[in-house]
Scaffold this motif. Structure first.
Motif, short mmCIF file in Angstrom:
data_model
loop_
_atom_site.label_atom_id
_atom_site.label_comp_id
_atom_site.label_asym_id
_atom_site.label_seq_id
_atom_site.Cartn_x
_atom_site.Cartn_y
_atom_site.Cartn_z
N PHE A 168 0.83 -1.22 0.00
CA PHE A 168 0.00 0.00 0.00
C PHE A 168 0.86 1.27 0.00
O PHE A 168 0.43 2.31 0.50
CB PHE A 168 -0.85 0.05 1.28
CG PHE A 168 -2.09 -0.83 1.29
CD1 PHE A 168 -2.56 -1.47 0.15
CD2 PHE A 168 -2.83 -0.97 2.47
CE1 PHE A 168 -3.72 -2.25 0.19
CE2 PHE A 168 -3.99 -1.74 2.51
CZ PHE A 168 -4.43 -2.39 1.37
N ARG A 171 1.56 6.31 -1.59
CA ARG A 171 1.39 7.68 -1.04
C ARG A 171 2.56 8.13 -0.17
O ARG A 171 2.73 9.32 0.06
CB ARG A 171 0.09 7.75 -0.24
CG ARG A 171 0.08 6.84 0.97
CD ARG A 171 -1.28 6.72 1.59
NE ARG A 171 -2.26 6.26 0.62
CZ ARG A 171 -3.57 6.45 0.77
NH1 ARG A 171 -4.05 7.07 1.83
NH2 ARG A 171 -4.41 6.01 -0.14
N ARG A 172 3.32 7.19 0.35
CA ARG A 172 4.41 7.61 1.25
C ARG A 172 5.78 7.16 0.74
O ARG A 172 6.78 7.22 1.47
CB ARG A 172 4.16 7.11 2.66
CG ARG A 172 2.85 7.62 3.20
CD ARG A 172 2.73 7.68 4.67
NE ARG A 172 1.45 8.27 5.01
CZ ARG A 172 0.30 7.60 5.10
NH1 ARG A 172 0.26 6.30 4.89
NH2 ARG A 172 -0.81 8.23 5.40
N ARG A 271 -11.79 -4.52 6.77
CA ARG A 271 -10.43 -4.01 7.04
C ARG A 271 -10.45 -3.20 8.33
O ARG A 271 -11.36 -2.38 8.53
CB ARG A 271 -9.94 -3.15 5.87
CG ARG A 271 -8.59 -2.50 6.16
CD ARG A 271 -7.87 -2.05 4.89
NE ARG A 271 -8.38 -0.82 4.32
CZ ARG A 271 -7.83 0.39 4.51
NH1 ARG A 271 -6.78 0.54 5.31
NH2 ARG A 271 -8.34 1.45 3.92
N ASP A 273 -8.06 -0.56 10.52
CA ASP A 273 -6.92 0.31 10.22
C ASP A 273 -6.46 1.11 11.45
O ASP A 273 -5.67 2.04 11.33
CB ASP A 273 -7.34 1.27 9.08
CG ASP A 273 -6.19 2.10 8.55
OD1 ASP A 273 -5.09 1.54 8.36
OD2 ASP A 273 -6.38 3.32 8.34
N SER A 301 -4.32 -3.03 8.55
CA SER A 301 -3.31 -2.08 8.09
C SER A 301 -3.08 -1.10 9.22
O SER A 301 -3.83 -1.13 10.21
CB SER A 301 -3.77 -1.37 6.81
OG SER A 301 -5.07 -0.84 6.97
N ASN A 302 -2.09 -0.28 9.07
CA ASN A 302 -1.73 0.79 10.02
C ASN A 302 -0.29 0.59 10.47
O ASN A 302 -0.03 -0.08 11.47
CB ASN A 302 -2.66 0.82 11.25
CG ASN A 302 -2.39 2.08 12.11
OD1 ASN A 302 -1.74 3.01 11.65
ND2 ASN A 302 -2.90 2.09 13.32
N LEU A 304 2.26 -1.10 9.69
CA LEU A 304 2.73 -2.46 9.96
C LEU A 304 4.15 -2.67 9.44
O LEU A 304 4.57 -2.02 8.48
CB LEU A 304 1.81 -3.49 9.30
CG LEU A 304 0.38 -3.53 9.83
CD1 LEU A 304 -0.49 -4.44 8.95
CD2 LEU A 304 0.34 -4.01 11.28
N VAL A 324 0.46 -3.33 3.88
CA VAL A 324 1.69 -2.70 4.40
C VAL A 324 2.18 -1.64 3.42
O VAL A 324 2.38 -1.93 2.24
CB VAL A 324 2.80 -3.76 4.64
CG1 VAL A 324 3.99 -3.12 5.33
CG2 VAL A 324 2.28 -4.93 5.46
N GLY A 325 2.36 -0.43 3.94
CA GLY A 325 2.77 0.67 3.07
C GLY A 325 4.10 1.26 3.45
O GLY A 325 5.17 0.76 3.06
N THR A 326 4.04 2.33 4.24
CA THR A 326 5.21 3.16 4.53
C THR A 326 6.46 2.36 4.89
O THR A 326 7.54 2.60 4.34
CB THR A 326 4.87 4.10 5.72
OG1 THR A 326 3.59 4.69 5.47
CG2 THR A 326 5.91 5.18 5.88
O1 LIG Z 1 0.17 2.59 7.35
P1 LIG Z 1 0.83 2.14 6.10
O2 LIG Z 1 1.62 0.88 6.30
O3 LIG Z 1 1.61 3.23 5.44
O4 LIG Z 1 -0.35 1.66 5.09
C1 LIG Z 1 -1.06 2.51 4.31
C2 LIG Z 1 -1.95 3.41 5.13
O5 LIG Z 1 -2.47 4.35 4.25
C3 LIG Z 1 -3.81 4.55 4.56
O6 LIG Z 1 -3.89 5.47 5.58
P2 LIG Z 1 -4.13 7.03 5.39
O7 LIG Z 1 -3.28 7.59 4.30
O8 LIG Z 1 -5.57 7.26 5.24
O9 LIG Z 1 -3.60 7.59 6.75
P3 LIG Z 1 -4.02 7.24 8.24
O10 LIG Z 1 -4.74 5.91 8.25
O11 LIG Z 1 -2.71 7.19 8.95
O12 LIG Z 1 -4.88 8.36 8.69
C4 LIG Z 1 -4.25 3.18 5.03
O13 LIG Z 1 -5.45 3.26 5.72
C5 LIG Z 1 -3.09 2.68 5.80
O14 LIG Z 1 -3.21 3.01 7.15
#
Ligand SMILES: O=P(O)(O)OC[C@H]1O[C@H](OP(=O)(O)OP(=O)(O)O)[C@H](O)[C@@H]1O
Ligand SMILES: Nc1ncnc2c1ncn2[C@@H]1O[C@H](COP(=O)(O)OP(=O)(O)OP(=O)(O)O)[C@@H](O)[C@H]1O
Ligand SMILES: O=C(O)c1cccnc1
Length: 493
Positions: A168, A171-172, A271, A273, A301-302, A304, A324-326
């Motif tokens: 995911f 965005r980051r 899901r 989060d 998610s969140n 991770l 898993v994103g950031t």
């Molecule tokens: O946490 P990551 O591993 O980076 O995964 C991607 C995150 O991006 C989205 O959040 P969003 O951009 O809406 O931000 P927030 O949930 O932190 O408010 C999604 O709901 C995840 O929480």
């Protein structure tokens, strides 16, 4: 796959450090440009304090080398460069020489998805000194990042113990190419899909996604939002349940799941989060099971990463899919791999190859000289040890001793009878012509899986892994030792 040209609209020859160009000019000036050299690309430590590394990035390198050409724009730019006194940095005859330069090297590399270890060459390039030198920076740029992310993904996937991991990160991620290359490498490392639609289009990676909190917030109620989503995507309903109150969210998801079922459709899952993911996933599991949705998946998610996933597994969280994103696409706990590219041999004026070492106060920084190969010894598909040896060495011996490149007290005898031998460096280019048939990205992902199953759990555990033996063949070790002594005595004259 032409991602790099598509992004940068043309030649990438200037994607190098300026000092590579100043050296190139000086090599040319001093008549050394066409001398033949061998360079190795390798790293000195597995990332993330781990016990293994997954190689990735070769596909980009193949494209880079195939398109290695100075375009007119590049040459015009170099022509415009001036020294402090106003004179030209690069004389016109050199730019003329660059304009005719075509990639003509031999390039050997480990295939993407190969599990690799410190000190072994993962790319070996042999060709005109000037070309090898100019390629240092782009090769490192490509391999360092994609290998890092493929390794991070493999660790996260390992922690998830067979559950799907959705990437995911877009965005980051670190900019546009950082995101695209990360999605690609994450898939090679074992992720199931990416949220990055452009990566899906460019690389053929599966794309997947759920929906965001904004979808829920745009309606007067969560229930209404779930219903509307179910109308739009009856086959793809993963409801985000934590916008207001996770328990009420799961109840609403169940209500809409029942409506879907009446229409002959199944809700895929929910899901979560935020909040305590163990607590809420277990609660959601109980509620879904009781309501007759035992197959509905729970996606978490969140922020991770492999450590949190491991902890959630220990807590017996009821999570089936991990978003898993950031922390994946930024390789959060180690932002760079640190692979290096070193001259290993050069052909002298008499046409003889001379192995080269760079002597350092830190023994970990002394490179391995000579034109090398790497063999992986295995028994019944289980990797036992890797040996770095000189190209001219025969593999047909019954016994080898391998010596740790940093700590010579660590040695291992290998009796080759009954062992499988796999040479890790494959020929990719011969004299500038591609001889390697690239696997597609799905085959590459399978190659990672196959490679990882060859290694014992002890080397794959995320904390304090057991070190996998990789050593220099005794003769190569001796050669390096002698060269180091020789260079230490060298008076610089
Ligand atoms: O946490 P990551 O591993 O980076 O995964 C991607 C995150 O991006 C989205 O959040 P969003 O951009 O809406 O931000 P927030 O949930 O932190 O408010 C999604 O709901 C995840 O929480
Ligand atoms: N049971 C758990 N064990 C270990 N880590 C957890 C557990 N549940 C959640 N986490 C992790 O804890 C971190 C922070 O979660 P926390 O609950 O503090 O904030 P949050 O719920 O994300 O708040 P916000 O509503 O601002 O998103 C995240 O990285 C998350 O993945
Ligand atoms: O599809 C999702 O759920 C998603 C995509 C990107 C970031 N966070 C979540």
């Amino acid at each position: 796959m032409k991602i790099t040209q598509d992004l940068y609209q043309g030649s990438l020859a200037l994607l190098t450090d300026f000092y590579q160009l100043t050296m190139a000019y000086a090599y040319w000036k001093s008549g050394k440009a066409e001398e033949e050299a061998v360079f190795n690309l390798f790293f000195r430590k597995n990332p993330f304090q781990g016990g293994f590394t997954v190689a990735a990035g070769l596909d980009y390198i193949i494209d880079y080398c195939r398109n290695f050409k100075f375009g007119q724009d590049d040459l015009d730019y170099l022509k415009s460069m001036k020294n402090a006194d106003g004179s030209l940095t690069f004389e016109p005859a050199f730019l003329e020489y660059l304009s005719k330069m075509e990639f003509s090297c031999d390039l050997d590399a480990v295939e993407e998805g190969t599990v690799v270890f410190p000190h072994m060459p993962i790319i070996k390039i042999k060709g005109p000194l000037i070309q090898c030198q100019l390629l240092e920076t782009p090769l490192l740029n490509i391999i360092n990042f994609q290998t890092l992310i493929a390794t991070k993904a493999a660790r996260i996937v390992y922690a998830a113990k067979g559950d799907s991991v959705l990437e995911f990160g877009l965005r980051r991620a670190q900019g546009i190419d950082g995101a695209l290359a990360a999605s690609r490498a994450a898939y090679i490392g074992g992720c199931t899909s990416t949220s990055n639609v452009m990566a899906g289009k460019l690389f053929g990676i599966p794309v997947s996604g759920t929906h965001a909190h904004s979808w829920i917030m745009s309606f007067d109620s969560e229930l209404e939002a779930f219903k509307a989503y179910a109308d739009a995507f009856p086959d793809k309903c993963v409801f985000l349940v934590d916008t207001y109150d996770t328990i009420k969210g799961v109840k609403n998801a169940i209500e809409v799941g029942k409506i879907l079922r009446e229409r002959g459709k199944e809700m895929l899952g929910v899901r979560i989060d935020s909040g305590d993911l163990a607590y809420y996933s277990n609660l959601a599991r109980e509620m879904l099971d009781e309501a007759g949705f035992p197959d509905a998946k729970i996606v978490a998610s969140n922020d991770l990463d492999e450590q949190i996933i491991t902890s959630l597994k220990i807590q017996e969280a009821s999570i089936n899919v991990w978003g898993v994103g950031t922390k994946l696409v930024t390789a959060f706990d180690q932002p760079a791999l640190g692979a290096v590219y070193k001259l290993a041999a050069i052909k002298n004026k008499e046409g003889l190859w001379e192995p080269k070492v760079k002597v350092s106060q830190q023994s970990i920084k002394i490179n391995v000289p000579g034109n090398q190969r790497v063999v992986r010894f295995s028994k019944n598909g289980k990797a036992l040890a890797d040996m770095i040896f000189l190209k001219e060495e025969s593999l047909e011996r019954g016994q080898f001793t391998i010596i740790d490149p940093v700590d010579p007290t660590k040695r291992k005898k290998i009796y080759t009878d009954g062992l499988e031998k796999e040479e890790l460096l494959k020929s990719i280019f011969e004299k500038g012509t591609k001889v390697y048939e690239r696997p597609d990205i799905h085959q590459t992902k399978k190659n990672t899986e196959r490679n990882l199953t060859q290694f014992d759990k002890a080397h794959k555990r995320l904390v304090n892994p057991h070190v996998y033996p990789v050593g220099l063949e005794e003769g190569l070790y001796e050669l390096r030792t002698q060269l180091v002594f020789k260079m230490k005595d060298y008076d610089g004259a």
